[in-house]
Scaffold this motif. Structure first.
Motif, PDB file in Angstrom:
ATOM      1  N   ASP A 137       9.509   3.105   7.157  1.00  0.00           N
ATOM      2  CA  ASP A 137       8.728   3.473   6.582  1.00  0.00           C
ATOM      3  C   ASP A 137       8.168   4.972   7.289  1.00  0.00           C
ATOM      4  O   ASP A 137       8.676   5.338   8.145  1.00  0.00           O
ATOM      5  N   ALA A 138       7.341   5.725   6.287  1.00  0.00           N
ATOM      6  CA  ALA A 138       6.618   6.918   7.055  1.00  0.00           C
ATOM      7  C   ALA A 138       7.606   7.887   7.658  1.00  0.00           C
ATOM      8  O   ALA A 138       8.738   8.361   7.004  1.00  0.00           O
ATOM      9  N   ASP A 139       7.217   8.314   8.823  1.00  0.00           N
ATOM     10  CA  ASP A 139       8.001   9.296   9.421  1.00  0.00           C
ATOM     11  C   ASP A 139       9.694   8.948   9.542  1.00  0.00           C
ATOM     12  O   ASP A 139      10.455   9.901   9.723  1.00  0.00           O
ATOM     13  N   ALA A 140       9.832   7.761   9.575  1.00  0.00           N
ATOM     14  CA  ALA A 140      11.403   7.337   9.581  1.00  0.00           C
ATOM     15  C   ALA A 140      12.104   7.729   8.160  1.00  0.00           C
ATOM     16  O   ALA A 140      13.374   7.976   8.354  1.00  0.00           O
ATOM     17  N   LEU A 141      11.275   7.253   7.296  1.00  0.00           N
ATOM     18  CA  LEU A 141      11.847   7.608   6.095  1.00  0.00           C
ATOM     19  C   LEU A 141      12.201   9.299   5.798  1.00  0.00           C
ATOM     20  O   LEU A 141      13.027   9.835   5.172  1.00  0.00           O
ATOM     21  N   ASN A 142      11.108   9.967   6.282  1.00  0.00           N
ATOM     22  CA  ASN A 142      11.339  11.526   6.139  1.00  0.00           C
ATOM     23  C   ASN A 142      12.351  11.949   6.893  1.00  0.00           C
ATOM     24  O   ASN A 142      13.100  13.049   6.604  1.00  0.00           O
ATOM     25  N   ALA A 143      12.710  11.309   8.167  1.00  0.00           N
ATOM     26  CA  ALA A 143      13.772  11.505   9.097  1.00  0.00           C
ATOM     27  C   ALA A 143      14.988  11.227   8.214  1.00  0.00           C
ATOM     28  O   ALA A 143      16.052  12.014   8.294  1.00  0.00           O
ATOM     29  N   MET A 144      15.033  10.088   7.625  1.00  0.00           N
ATOM     30  CA  MET A 144      16.469   9.832   6.853  1.00  0.00           C
ATOM     31  C   MET A 144      16.801  10.842   5.810  1.00  0.00           C
ATOM     32  O   MET A 144      17.846  10.690   5.427  1.00  0.00           O
ATOM     33  N   SER A 145      15.671  11.157   5.095  1.00  0.00           N
ATOM     34  CA  SER A 145      15.812  11.964   4.058  1.00  0.00           C
ATOM     35  C   SER A 145      16.651  13.232   4.157  1.00  0.00           C
ATOM     36  O   SER A 145      17.233  13.944   3.186  1.00  0.00           O
ATOM     37  N   ARG A 146      16.685  13.730   5.327  1.00  0.00           N
ATOM     38  CA  ARG A 146      17.227  14.797   5.662  1.00  0.00           C
ATOM     39  C   ARG A 146      18.978  14.692   5.947  1.00  0.00           C
ATOM     40  O   ARG A 146      19.688  15.402   5.734  1.00  0.00           O
ATOM     41  N   ASP A 147      19.083  13.141   5.676  1.00  0.00           N
ATOM     42  CA  ASP A 147      20.516  13.065   5.635  1.00  0.00           C
ATOM     43  C   ASP A 147      20.731  11.891   5.157  1.00  0.00           C
ATOM     44  O   ASP A 147      21.179  10.843   5.977  1.00  0.00           O
ATOM     45  N   MET A 148      20.838  11.751   3.577  1.00  0.00           N
ATOM     46  CA  MET A 148      20.777  10.283   2.866  1.00  0.00           C
ATOM     47  C   MET A 148      22.275   9.680   3.100  1.00  0.00           C
ATOM     48  O   MET A 148      22.398   8.355   2.776  1.00  0.00           O
ATOM     49  N   GLN A 149      23.161  10.412   3.778  1.00  0.00           N
ATOM     50  CA  GLN A 149      24.578   9.772   3.708  1.00  0.00           C
ATOM     51  C   GLN A 149      24.507   8.988   5.047  1.00  0.00           C
ATOM     52  O   GLN A 149      25.383   8.092   4.987  1.00  0.00           O
ATOM     53  N   PRO A 157      20.399  -5.399   6.414  1.00  0.00           N
ATOM     54  CA  PRO A 157      19.479  -5.254   5.247  1.00  0.00           C
ATOM     55  C   PRO A 157      18.196  -4.567   5.786  1.00  0.00           C
ATOM     56  O   PRO A 157      17.717  -4.576   6.906  1.00  0.00           O
ATOM     57  N   CYS A 158      17.804  -3.863   4.529  1.00  0.00           N
ATOM     58  CA  CYS A 158      16.494  -2.955   5.054  1.00  0.00           C
ATOM     59  C   CYS A 158      15.467  -2.905   3.804  1.00  0.00           C
ATOM     60  O   CYS A 158      16.052  -3.296   2.697  1.00  0.00           O
ATOM     61  N   ILE A 159      14.282  -2.695   4.085  1.00  0.00           N
ATOM     62  CA  ILE A 159      13.346  -2.435   3.124  1.00  0.00           C
ATOM     63  C   ILE A 159      12.866  -1.227   3.314  1.00  0.00           C
ATOM     64  O   ILE A 159      12.405  -0.759   4.488  1.00  0.00           O
ATOM     65  N   LEU A 160      12.947  -0.429   2.282  1.00  0.00           N
ATOM     66  CA  LEU A 160      12.158   1.149   2.259  1.00  0.00           C
ATOM     67  C   LEU A 160      11.100   1.185   1.490  1.00  0.00           C
ATOM     68  O   LEU A 160      11.150   0.685   0.544  1.00  0.00           O
ATOM     69  N   THR A 161      10.043   1.899   2.163  1.00  0.00           N
ATOM     70  CA  THR A 161       8.783   1.526   1.671  1.00  0.00           C
ATOM     71  C   THR A 161       8.121   3.188   1.629  1.00  0.00           C
ATOM     72  O   THR A 161       6.909   3.358   1.961  1.00  0.00           O
ATOM     73  N   PRO A 162       8.741   3.958   0.563  1.00  0.00           N
ATOM     74  CA  PRO A 162       7.811   5.036   0.391  1.00  0.00           C
ATOM     75  C   PRO A 162       6.734   5.308  -0.377  1.00  0.00           C
ATOM     76  O   PRO A 162       6.667   4.561  -1.333  1.00  0.00           O
ATOM     77  N   HIS A 163       5.868   6.200  -0.116  1.00  0.00           N
ATOM     78  CA  HIS A 163       4.847   6.526  -1.274  1.00  0.00           C
ATOM     79  C   HIS A 163       5.505   7.725  -1.834  1.00  0.00           C
ATOM     80  O   HIS A 163       6.592   7.993  -1.668  1.00  0.00           O
ATOM     81  N   PRO A 164       4.850   8.043  -3.272  1.00  0.00           N
ATOM     82  CA  PRO A 164       5.448   8.775  -4.067  1.00  0.00           C
ATOM     83  C   PRO A 164       6.167  10.238  -3.486  1.00  0.00           C
ATOM     84  O   PRO A 164       7.042  10.795  -3.826  1.00  0.00           O
ATOM     85  N   GLY A 165       5.290  10.858  -2.424  1.00  0.00           N
ATOM     86  CA  GLY A 165       5.845  12.242  -1.829  1.00  0.00           C
ATOM     87  C   GLY A 165       7.140  11.763  -0.824  1.00  0.00           C
ATOM     88  O   GLY A 165       7.931  12.508  -1.091  1.00  0.00           O
ATOM     89  N   GLU A 166       7.193  10.563  -0.310  1.00  0.00           N
ATOM     90  CA  GLU A 166       8.350  10.294   0.497  1.00  0.00           C
ATOM     91  C   GLU A 166       9.354   9.986  -0.536  1.00  0.00           C
ATOM     92  O   GLU A 166      10.587  10.197  -0.118  1.00  0.00           O
ATOM     93  N   MET A 167       9.331   9.313  -1.779  1.00  0.00           N
ATOM     94  CA  MET A 167      10.249   9.041  -2.500  1.00  0.00           C
ATOM     95  C   MET A 167      10.941  10.382  -3.062  1.00  0.00           C
ATOM     96  O   MET A 167      12.115  10.467  -3.224  1.00  0.00           O
ATOM     97  N   ALA A 168      10.025  11.496  -3.311  1.00  0.00           N
ATOM     98  CA  ALA A 168      10.531  12.590  -3.901  1.00  0.00           C
ATOM     99  C   ALA A 168      11.219  13.229  -2.986  1.00  0.00           C
ATOM    100  O   ALA A 168      12.561  13.851  -3.376  1.00  0.00           O
ATOM    101  N   ARG A 169      11.107  12.918  -1.669  1.00  0.00           N
ATOM    102  CA  ARG A 169      11.952  13.938  -0.422  1.00  0.00           C
ATOM    103  C   ARG A 169      13.198  12.976  -0.454  1.00  0.00           C
ATOM    104  O   ARG A 169      14.446  13.519  -0.299  1.00  0.00           O
TER     105      ARG A 169
END
Length: 280
Positions: A137-149, A157-169
């Motif tokens: 969640d949160a800052d961990a998602l933002n960190a991952m958005s920098r390198d989606m590979q 297994p993972c659950i990713l829980t973005p809000h709309p802004g994090e999803m956009a990133r």
């Protein structure tokens, strides 16, 4: 085809609790959260996890904040890790954090971590190397958005829980595009990452990597307040630590999270409720 979650289905997903069980039977969750100025996020994740049935929770926290967190978390254990000058997780925390996670049943990571460059590197490497299931969640998602590979190397297994802004990133689009077709956005993220995706917001959308999409009806505008996402992260981590797979944990956790929000709104009003009301 998108379906709505029902109370009947969600009830059937609840993990059994044998009368002769002990705390070890209900799993041990490792929470990786918090930095200077964002200790509340870590606290809410941990308290939500405990309220969701897990047997044990250990909060991993930057060392300078360990005493403060230990003083406010009665049922939760704390473990300090090497920190940056900004009192967030540092590069030196990685090896010990991965080793500690390997002895636990699940990890919840992200709330309040900050976007310090060292912390971003820590998150990316930790998610890649963590051997147990994750709620991200949160800052961990933002960190991952920098390198989606990186997700190509994440087998657990993972659950990713973005809000709309994090999803956009995460998707590399504008937030308006996410909100224009929320189900498509969730489905796209799940397919790209091969993980369960939860797009938070009005009628939260849950997408399975193989294409199934469900919408959770409970929830209200009173939940649009700081910390409600942290509560959900704790719930999801708790359920996975209890042995649930990511898909079932996401459906159960999201529905109950929204239901708790509706009960809180009845008690406190939508205008006055805050995230910790969901815990009660």
């Amino acid at each position: 085809m998108t379906t709505e979650l029902s109370a009947t289905l969600v009830h059937s997903l609840l993990p059994k609790r044998p009368d002769d069980a002990h705390k070890g039977a209900f799993g041990h969750l490792f929470v990786v959260a918090g930095s200077r100025g964002f200790t509340g996020a870590a606290r809410m994740v941990c308290e939500a996890a405990m309220r969701s049935g897990v047997g044990l929770v250990t909060l991993g926290v930057p060392a300078p904040l360990a005493d403060v967190m230990a003083s406010v978390l009665v049922e939760v254990m704390t473990r300090p890790f090497p920190a940056t000058d900004a009192e967030s997780f540092g590069d030196a925390a990685l090896e010990a954090a991965v080793r500690f996670a390997s002895q636990k049943d699940a990890v919840a990571i992200g709330p309040g971590l900050s976007q310090h460059p060292e912390t971003v590197r820590f998150v990316q490497e930790f998610v890649k190397k963590c051997p147990v299931r994750l709620a991200i969640d949160a800052d961990a998602l933002n960190a991952m958005s920098r390198d989606m590979q990186i997700f190509d190397h994440v087998e657990q297994p993972c659950i990713l829980t973005p809000h709309p802004g994090e999803m956009a990133r995460l998707l590399g689009v504008h937030t308006a595009e996410v909100q224009k077709d929320r189900e498509k956005a969730a489905k796209t993220l799940a397919a790209r990452t091969h993980k369960v995706a939860v797009l938070k917001g009005h009628h939260t959308v849950i997408a399975h990597p193989q294409g199934e999409v469900v919408v959770s009806p409970p929830g209200n505008s009173g939940m649009a307040t700081a910390g409600t996402g942290d509560v959900l992260t704790g719930m999801l981590g708790s359920l996975m630590a209890q042995g649930m797979d990511a898909w079932d944990a996401a459906r159960l956790g999201v529905y109950v999270h929204g239901l708790a929000g509706d009960i809180a709104a009845q008690r406190m009003t939508k205008r006055a409720m805050i995230a910790t009301d969901l815990l009660h």
